[in-house]
Each structure stands twice: as C-alpha cells, then as structure tokens.
Scaffold this motif. Structure first.
Motif, mmCIF file in Angstrom:
data_model
loop_
_atom_site.group_PDB
_atom_site.id
_atom_site.type_symbol
_atom_site.label_atom_id
_atom_site.label_comp_id
_atom_site.label_asym_id
_atom_site.label_seq_id
_atom_site.Cartn_x
_atom_site.Cartn_y
_atom_site.Cartn_z
ATOM 1 N N ASN A 98 0.666 -1.134 -0.003
ATOM 2 C CA ASN A 98 0.068 -0.084 -0.020
ATOM 3 C C ASN A 98 0.982 1.139 0.033
ATOM 4 O OD1 ASN A 98 -2.441 -1.439 -0.223
ATOM 5 N ND2 ASN A 98 -2.967 -1.087 1.821
ATOM 6 N N VAL A 99 2.244 1.280 0.038
ATOM 7 C CA VAL A 99 3.064 2.160 0.034
ATOM 8 C C VAL A 99 3.385 2.485 -1.490
ATOM 9 C CG1 VAL A 99 5.373 3.203 0.443
ATOM 10 C CG2 VAL A 99 4.036 2.045 2.216
ATOM 11 N N GLY A 100 3.715 1.376 -2.152
ATOM 12 C CA GLY A 100 4.120 1.309 -3.767
ATOM 13 C C GLY A 100 3.080 1.330 -4.423
ATOM 14 N N ASN A 101 1.590 1.097 -4.061
ATOM 15 C CA ASN A 101 0.367 0.780 -4.767
ATOM 16 C C ASN A 101 0.326 -0.158 -5.601
ATOM 17 O OD1 ASN A 101 -0.568 3.239 -3.414
ATOM 18 N ND2 ASN A 101 -0.616 4.571 -5.223
ATOM 19 N N ILE A 102 0.860 -1.185 -5.274
ATOM 20 C CA ILE A 102 0.870 -2.888 -6.136
ATOM 21 C C ILE A 102 0.422 -3.645 -5.300
ATOM 22 C CG2 ILE A 102 2.766 -3.961 -7.138
ATOM 23 C CD1 ILE A 102 4.755 -1.697 -7.180
ATOM 24 N N VAL A 103 -0.197 -4.449 -6.425
ATOM 25 C CA VAL A 103 -0.749 -5.899 -5.999
ATOM 26 C C VAL A 103 -0.047 -6.713 -6.966
ATOM 27 C CG1 VAL A 103 -2.714 -5.634 -7.421
ATOM 28 C CG2 VAL A 103 -2.663 -7.166 -5.279
ATOM 29 N N ALA A 104 0.387 -8.137 -6.350
ATOM 30 C CA ALA A 104 0.950 -8.952 -6.792
ATOM 31 C C ALA A 104 0.368 -10.076 -6.848
ATOM 32 C CB ALA A 104 2.745 -9.117 -6.518
ATOM 33 N N LEU A 105 0.517 -11.363 -7.945
ATOM 34 C CA LEU A 105 -0.096 -12.509 -7.956
ATOM 35 C C LEU A 105 1.312 -13.266 -8.362
ATOM 36 C CD1 LEU A 105 -2.447 -14.179 -7.638
ATOM 37 C CD2 LEU A 105 -2.799 -14.080 -10.187
ATOM 38 N N THR A 106 1.700 -14.093 -7.254
ATOM 39 C CA THR A 106 2.522 -15.163 -7.532
ATOM 40 C C THR A 106 2.104 -16.496 -7.785
ATOM 41 O OG1 THR A 106 4.104 -14.036 -6.269
ATOM 42 C CG2 THR A 106 4.684 -16.292 -6.645
ATOM 43 N N MET A 107 2.185 -16.880 -9.056
ATOM 44 C CA MET A 107 1.606 -18.385 -9.509
ATOM 45 C C MET A 107 2.825 -19.452 -9.545
ATOM 46 S SD MET A 107 -0.615 -16.632 -12.379
ATOM 47 C CE MET A 107 0.616 -16.073 -13.463
ATOM 48 N N ASN A 108 2.497 -20.412 -8.752
ATOM 49 C CA ASN A 108 3.596 -21.717 -8.723
ATOM 50 C C ASN A 108 2.858 -22.877 -9.432
ATOM 51 O OD1 ASN A 108 5.640 -20.125 -7.140
ATOM 52 N ND2 ASN A 108 4.599 -20.327 -5.657
ATOM 53 N N ASN A 109 3.861 -23.699 -9.800
ATOM 54 C CA ASN A 109 3.260 -24.948 -10.204
ATOM 55 C C ASN A 109 2.242 -24.848 -11.200
ATOM 56 O OD1 ASN A 109 2.850 -27.784 -10.673
ATOM 57 N ND2 ASN A 109 1.437 -28.055 -9.037
ATOM 58 N N LEU A 110 2.601 -23.736 -12.173
ATOM 59 C CA LEU A 110 1.666 -23.542 -13.303
ATOM 60 C C LEU A 110 1.355 -24.725 -14.212
ATOM 61 C CD1 LEU A 110 3.075 -19.989 -14.204
ATOM 62 C CD2 LEU A 110 0.603 -20.589 -13.599
ATOM 63 N N LYS A 111 -0.081 -24.737 -14.718
ATOM 64 C CA LYS A 111 -0.550 -25.810 -15.577
ATOM 65 C C LYS A 111 -1.282 -25.185 -16.733
ATOM 66 C CE LYS A 111 -2.407 -28.179 -11.086
ATOM 67 N NZ LYS A 111 -3.731 -28.563 -10.495
ATOM 68 N N VAL A 112 -1.126 -26.132 -17.810
ATOM 69 C CA VAL A 112 -1.696 -25.469 -19.252
ATOM 70 C C VAL A 112 -2.953 -24.996 -19.009
ATOM 71 C CG1 VAL A 112 -2.614 -26.523 -21.251
ATOM 72 C CG2 VAL A 112 -0.402 -27.440 -20.283
ATOM 73 N N GLU A 113 -3.749 -25.540 -18.060
ATOM 74 C CA GLU A 113 -5.146 -24.974 -17.973
ATOM 75 C C GLU A 113 -5.260 -23.263 -17.084
ATOM 76 O OE1 GLU A 113 -4.221 -27.932 -16.935
ATOM 77 O OE2 GLU A 113 -5.219 -28.761 -15.048
ATOM 78 N N ASP A 114 -4.063 -23.123 -16.740
ATOM 79 C CA ASP A 114 -3.738 -21.371 -16.208
ATOM 80 C C ASP A 114 -3.605 -20.534 -17.513
ATOM 81 O OD1 ASP A 114 -1.886 -22.875 -13.611
ATOM 82 O OD2 ASP A 114 -3.928 -22.354 -13.433
ATOM 83 N N THR A 115 -3.622 -21.006 -18.544
ATOM 84 C CA THR A 115 -3.396 -20.020 -19.687
ATOM 85 C C THR A 115 -4.507 -19.310 -19.947
ATOM 86 O OG1 THR A 115 -2.120 -21.724 -20.846
ATOM 87 C CG2 THR A 115 -3.434 -19.810 -22.306
ATOM 88 N N ALA A 116 -4.277 -17.938 -19.576
ATOM 89 C CA ALA A 116 -5.633 -16.981 -19.779
ATOM 90 C C ALA A 116 -4.882 -15.371 -19.862
ATOM 91 C CB ALA A 116 -6.318 -17.167 -18.565
ATOM 92 N N ILE A 117 -5.917 -14.700 -20.159
ATOM 93 C CA ILE A 117 -5.582 -13.280 -19.853
ATOM 94 C C ILE A 117 -6.002 -12.949 -18.279
ATOM 95 C CG2 ILE A 117 -6.093 -10.925 -20.324
ATOM 96 C CD1 ILE A 117 -6.829 -11.882 -22.952
#
Length: 121
Positions: free
Chosen positions: A74-93
């Motif tokens: 909340n200081v840098g005004n950033i939200v992050a999403l860390t995605m581990n063990n990615l699968k083919v079905e995670d393909t998306a926008i």
C-alpha cells in the motif's frame, strides 16, 4: 479516474512460476480491495484471488488454491500475484480489479487492461 496496469505475463513451462504485478494510480489504493481475475481462451472471465484493502485477508478460488499467492504494497500501490506450479489450464489473460470499500469513493471500480499468461511446454 484511476488506472491499473498489469505486467509480468508471458510464456511459462508447466510446473513453472510467474509473478504478475498490477500498479495503481489516480485513486486512493489503500482503501480498495483488489481481485485478480482471468479469462481463458473462449471462456468467461473468472475470479482467482482476492486481497482486502489492508492485506489482512486473502481468498483463493479452488482451481488455484495452494499454488497462487496474492500480496499488496500500500506504499508502492502495487498488488502482485505469484503463480507456482503452473498448469496448461492456467493459460489466460489475467486482470486486476480495484473495488472501493466505501460507497462514496470515486471511482467505485477500476479494471486493468490485462496481461497474457501462456503455459505450454
């Protein structure tokens, strides 16, 4: 009006890791909850992860629980999403969305433009 800009997408191999970032500007970020959504090819947009305005509460949808982690600064005004063990079905926008915690705030809602994540060998 408020703006969200996502980055960090790209091509990742199955089992790999990717980290998306969403930078907010033009509105009081610390008073907004943040939700990551995704839209797979040919499918409807769906939520994947939520974080409260303070960052104390997170929720994950079943398809990503245990693999994805949402965080915010909340200081840098950033939200992050860390995605581990990615699968083919995670393909998306992947999109980030800001929602005001108080009805009087404007804007009430802000969407980013999206970033493509492709999981493929």
């Amino acid at each position: 009006q408020g703006q969200l800009v996502e980055s960090g997408g790209g091509l990742v191999q199955p089992g790999g890791t990717a980290k998306l970032s969403c930078v907010a500007s033009g509105f009081p970020f610390r008073y907004y909850t943040m939700t990551w959504y995704r839209q797979p090819p040919g499918k409807e947009r769906e939520p994947v992860a939520y974080i409260s305005a303070t960052g104390d509460t997170t929720n994950y949808w079943p398809a990503v629980k245990g693999r994805f982690t949402v965080s915010r600064d909340n200081v840098g005004n950033i939200v992050a999403l860390t995605m581990n063990n990615l699968k083919v079905e995670d393909t998306a926008i992947y999109f980030c969305r800001a929602s005001a915690t108080v009805s009087a705030y404007r804007p009430q809602e802000v969407w980013g433009q999206g970033t493509q994540v492709t999981v493929w060998p």
